[in-house]
Motif scaffolding. Sequence first.
Motif, short mmCIF file in Angstrom:
data_model
loop_
_atom_site.label_atom_id
_atom_site.label_comp_id
_atom_site.label_asym_id
_atom_site.label_seq_id
_atom_site.Cartn_x
_atom_site.Cartn_y
_atom_site.Cartn_z
N ILE A 99 0.86 -1.20 0.00
CA ILE A 99 0.00 0.00 0.00
C ILE A 99 0.89 1.24 0.00
O ILE A 99 1.86 1.31 0.75
CB ILE A 99 -0.88 0.04 1.26
CG1 ILE A 99 -1.85 -1.13 1.29
CG2 ILE A 99 -1.66 1.34 1.34
CD1 ILE A 99 -2.65 -1.19 2.57
N SER A 100 0.55 2.20 -0.84
CA SER A 100 1.28 3.46 -0.83
C SER A 100 1.00 4.20 0.47
O SER A 100 -0.14 4.28 0.92
CB SER A 100 0.86 4.31 -2.03
OG SER A 100 1.49 5.56 -1.98
N ARG A 101 2.06 4.72 1.10
CA ARG A 101 1.92 5.38 2.41
C ARG A 101 2.32 6.85 2.37
O ARG A 101 2.73 7.41 3.38
CB ARG A 101 2.78 4.66 3.46
CG ARG A 101 2.23 3.32 3.90
CD ARG A 101 0.90 3.48 4.56
NE ARG A 101 0.45 2.25 5.22
CZ ARG A 101 -0.76 2.08 5.69
NH1 ARG A 101 -1.65 3.05 5.54
NH2 ARG A 101 -1.11 0.96 6.30
N ASP A 102 2.21 7.50 1.23
CA ASP A 102 2.54 8.92 1.18
C ASP A 102 1.53 9.71 2.02
O ASP A 102 0.36 9.36 2.08
CB ASP A 102 2.55 9.43 -0.26
CG ASP A 102 3.80 8.99 -0.99
OD1 ASP A 102 3.80 8.98 -2.22
OD2 ASP A 102 4.80 8.67 -0.31
#
Lengths: 469, 54
Positions: A99-102
């Motif tokens: 999962i992208s965590r930006d």
Amino acid sequence: MARIKGKWEWYNVITDEPCSLIGRGFSFTSNNEPFIGLRIFVGAGGGVDVAYLYDDDEQGVYYMGDSEVVNSNYRTIDFGSTQQEIDDGLYDFIVRHAISRDPKTVRGKWRWNESIPATDSADLMRGCAVSFTSNDKSYDLLSIDTVDIGAGVGSTWALFYGSDTVCVGEAGSESIPISPEYREMDFGSAEQEVSHELYLYLLANATYLMPEIAEKLGRIAENEQRVYDAGYRTGYEQGEAAGVEQGKRSEYDLFWDTFQKNGDRRYYERAFADTTNGGRMWINGKNYRPKYPMKPLQAMQMYEYGYLPYEAIAAVDFSECTDFYGTFAYFSIVGTDKKFPPIDISSATRTQNMFGWCTGIKEIEEICVSETTPYSSCFAGTTNLVEVKFNGTIAQNGLNFKDCTQLSVQSIESVINHLSGTTTGLKVTFSRTAVNKAFETSEGANDGETSAEWAGLIATKSNWTIALA
Amino acid sequence: MERIILRAKNGFLFTDGEVYGKTVYLGVNDKPENWHEISKDEYEKRVKEEEAID
């Protein structure tokens, strides 16, 4: 070659078809250590190795593996803020299993809806740190919490800017009417990092005003008209109909030929996702006018935060698409009936958050699945979904309607009737509120889970574990 | 064979590590020992982590 940036977090469990992937030429950090490559191996027996390489001899550490200590400290990987090229196979594996965590950010002006709902979010009730101005005053905290409104009356919900109680709801009401002088908030021109909770709450209950992108798109539409007018004059003077068409179509063709690779585009990751700062960029008939038919193979977050009508989505052929990660997350259908067209996800290998937080959808006409279609948080936060119909056999784990508290009898029956009758060890989840309402023995009883009708329905699929959350 | 039904006490849910429920109707091949109770706060924390999207 694909491109990747930012922070990603691996899932707890990774399962996949057997594969062996290795790549270098990009850099990332994990656990504050630098790495130069990735090696991923999935065995025929199901064992998974995810190794981070720190030299060309393939020495490295493992986030997940059999031969080294599995270490959760390496669960997050950071490719930095600049896009880097990475092998397509590695990119595909990462986006399917991480999962992208930006961080979330906001800026600019937002306007609350006329009223906003109460919340059980501890984060919002505690107060979210964010700088903004409203009604000519500056604040650095926004919260929604209860406030006492008098002895013998009790408490009710209120909106707080800093320590100011700016808008108060009525006793017993779960909504807060927003006074006109406090409806508009200006977060300033610079991006501010905010909590995930506040970000979601703003998206659901406020509108981003005058986005820059919408201004630019408006200018594109004006230019298109000017090109049309120029072409028309040329065609009229020369008496050539082709000149008229060329003038009218040149801007349209230039954009869509490029954007859709002359019809060859199959990877539509975030292609029509609206901006994360809110606001509607893609408007059907104005600038959402695809030139070529779309048959995506990859639709990750393709329409995230989008707002398009039934026919716009119905025109897309998803039958060969494998990646539906967040495809319609936060999406809303234009129109009062909030009906979503039939969609074929029979080729899916990932459906996580596919309809996540789609509070703007009440009905999904039909979801066509196959026995291999996976399910993971597909309907998280889709609280207004009432009607959904399945076609095909549900034969994978994890289908979860826990947030769909308004799901109808027919919808619940459709799900259960399409559960495989032969698999074992699988589980499905419904909202307990929805079941108690849908199958209630008399109006207002909310006792559906004790009804004979419910017992009879689930008895038809005794091979499934059914949870009410 | 009659289904085994697990009902969690107030403020708790059952989980087998993947699925959560206040009421759980076990499938014929499922067993009570596969499930244990967790608090509602723990449940909400886990769900928030599992459902996060960017």
